[in-house]
Design a protein around this motif. Structure first.
Motif: not given
Length: 424
Positions: A217-220, A224-229, A235-239, A260-261
């Motif tokens: 849930e935290w990763i999701t 989403r928050a990094r889509a325009d990063g 996480y920014t690359l994935l967004g 992450q693990i």
């Protein structure tokens, strides 16, 4: 037919062997018996006695693990392990569509996870994050990783001996570095660390399921928050990849979780390495005497340490495959053991000995084929920094308790010291 099994008491070394099925007079040889392989709680760096027995029985055996259904083939020879892990006739993706015998109590593969992807999906999924784990990216990361490590060691030295290296350095350092690479904000790192520790434990399906739910849930939300990063963190690359339609959001989350693990493996691998250095004076002397030649010694330790319990993830044969006169039928599950491959005497003379001058040393500690560890370069960087920094800054590093008093992790898939009390 599914058989109900009872896990034997941890620590019992001898697997139960059902009687083999008698072959018909003119038919193929009878398959080997199915061996129960319990989840043993092993002390120290002892090699799994069940795996050792399976290695002696032949290149291909059949095993039944504590969870899941049925049985699976197990390959233990180096050449067979390399073949199976690089052969498209053996599928990881197919495992997600069925129940197979397994070590983990909780089995909920997610779309996007590299671990369960076959080609060409595997390359498509790996592409968005590949730049974060290159050699050049690790060179850029090295000064920041050293800074994180130095701050931790500063605190240990300031507080004075004794100290638990696992608690004070080996756990927080890899997690801190992985969080840097992934782009985890400082305020979130404690709970991310708690989730990852629970996920790799064998405390039960319910606890692992809750931890996975919280982490994913935290990763999701983070993706989403990094889509325009514009950053270079994972996480920014994935967004960005999701925003461009290269992968789905669900795939991005499935990609991020195992990465992450991943810091947990470095913690416990290095814990085992340090335990060996602290209990084998000749090995420690060699490392201190020839710091410029530590690389080959680290490779030998990576080959030798029993870094996990039992086996990892299964594959499914997509067609009949014959190995050593044994037919692995289409639809049957197959496991490989990298631990066993790294002790194959055909490749590694005197395989149970730690030989710091072993050359060549083509170990499979980071896997093989398309599923070779994504974070291998990162893991190697952290291992080198940990060993070099601790030996340099603690010239008289020694165990603070007798070797047999060092506690080892229990009910876990990744082996290592629970704590490592030291003085200096």
């Amino acid at each position: 037919m599914t058989q109900e099994i009872t896990t034997p008491t941890p620590g019992r070394a001898t697997p139960h062997a059902p009687a083999p099925v008698a072959p018909s007079p003119d038919g193929p040889p009878a398959p080997p018996p199915v061996r129960d392989w319990p989840a043993l709680d092993l002390e120290g760096t002892a090699f799994d006695p069940v795996l050792a027995e399976l290695m002696r029985e032949g290149p291909l055996t059949r095993v039944r693990l504590p969870h899941g259904e049925g049985w699976a083939w197990l390959a233990t020879r180096y050449d067979d392990v390399k073949l199976i892990t690089n052969d498209p006739r053996f599928s990881r993706a197919e495992v997600t569509r069925r129940q197979v015998t397994r070590m983990a109590p909780n089995f909920a593969p997610r779309p996007g996870s590299l671990a369960w992807a076959d080609q060409p999906d595997h390359n498509r999924l790996r592409k968005p994050i590949a730049g974060a784990f290159t050699v050049s990216a690790m060179k850029r990361l090295r000064p920041r990783a050293q800074e994180i490590l130095d701050e931790l060691v500063d605190g240990v030295l300031r507080d004075g001996p004794p100290a638990d290296l696992v608690e004070r350095v080996l756990e927080p350092f890899p997690i801190g570095v992985v969080c840097e690479v992934m782009g985890v904000p400082a305020a979130d790192r404690a709970r991310v660390r708690a989730w990852t520790r629970e996920i790799i434990s064998t405390n039960g399906a319910e606890a692992a399921g809750r931890a996975k739910e919280g982490l994913y849930e935290w990763i999701t939300a983070t993706v989403r928050a990094r889509a325009d990063g514009a950053g270079e963190d994972v996480y920014t690359l994935l967004g960005g990849a999701v925003a461009r339609g290269e992968i789905t959001e669900e795939e991005a989350v499935g990609l991020a979780g195992p990465l992450q693990i991943g810091g947990e493996a470095v913690t416990h691998n290095c814990g085992q390495m340090l335990y060996l250095l602290l209990t084998r004076p000749e090995l420690m002397a060699r490392m201190r005497r020839r710091p410029e030649a530590r690389g080959p010694v680290l490779d030998e330790l990576l080959r030798w340490i029993p870094h996990r319990s039992s086996v990892g993830l299964a594959r499914i044969a997509l067609e009949d495959v014959d190995l050593h006169g044994v037919r692995i039928a289409a639809g049957e599950a197959v496991y490989v053991s990298y631990l066993a491959a790294n002790r194959d005497a055909d490749l590694f003379p005197d395989p149970d000995a730690i030989d710091p001058d072993r050359d060549p040393n083509p170990h499979l500690a980071f896997g093989n084929g398309p599923h070779y560890c994504t974070g291998a370069v990162l893991a190697r960087l952290q291992t080198e920094l940990l060993i070099d920094t601790l030996l340099a800054r603690m010239p008289h590093l020694a165990l603070a308790v007798p070797a047999d008093r060092v506690p080892w992790r229990r009910r876990t898939m990744i082996r290592g010291p629970q704590s490592l009390p030291v003085t200096w």
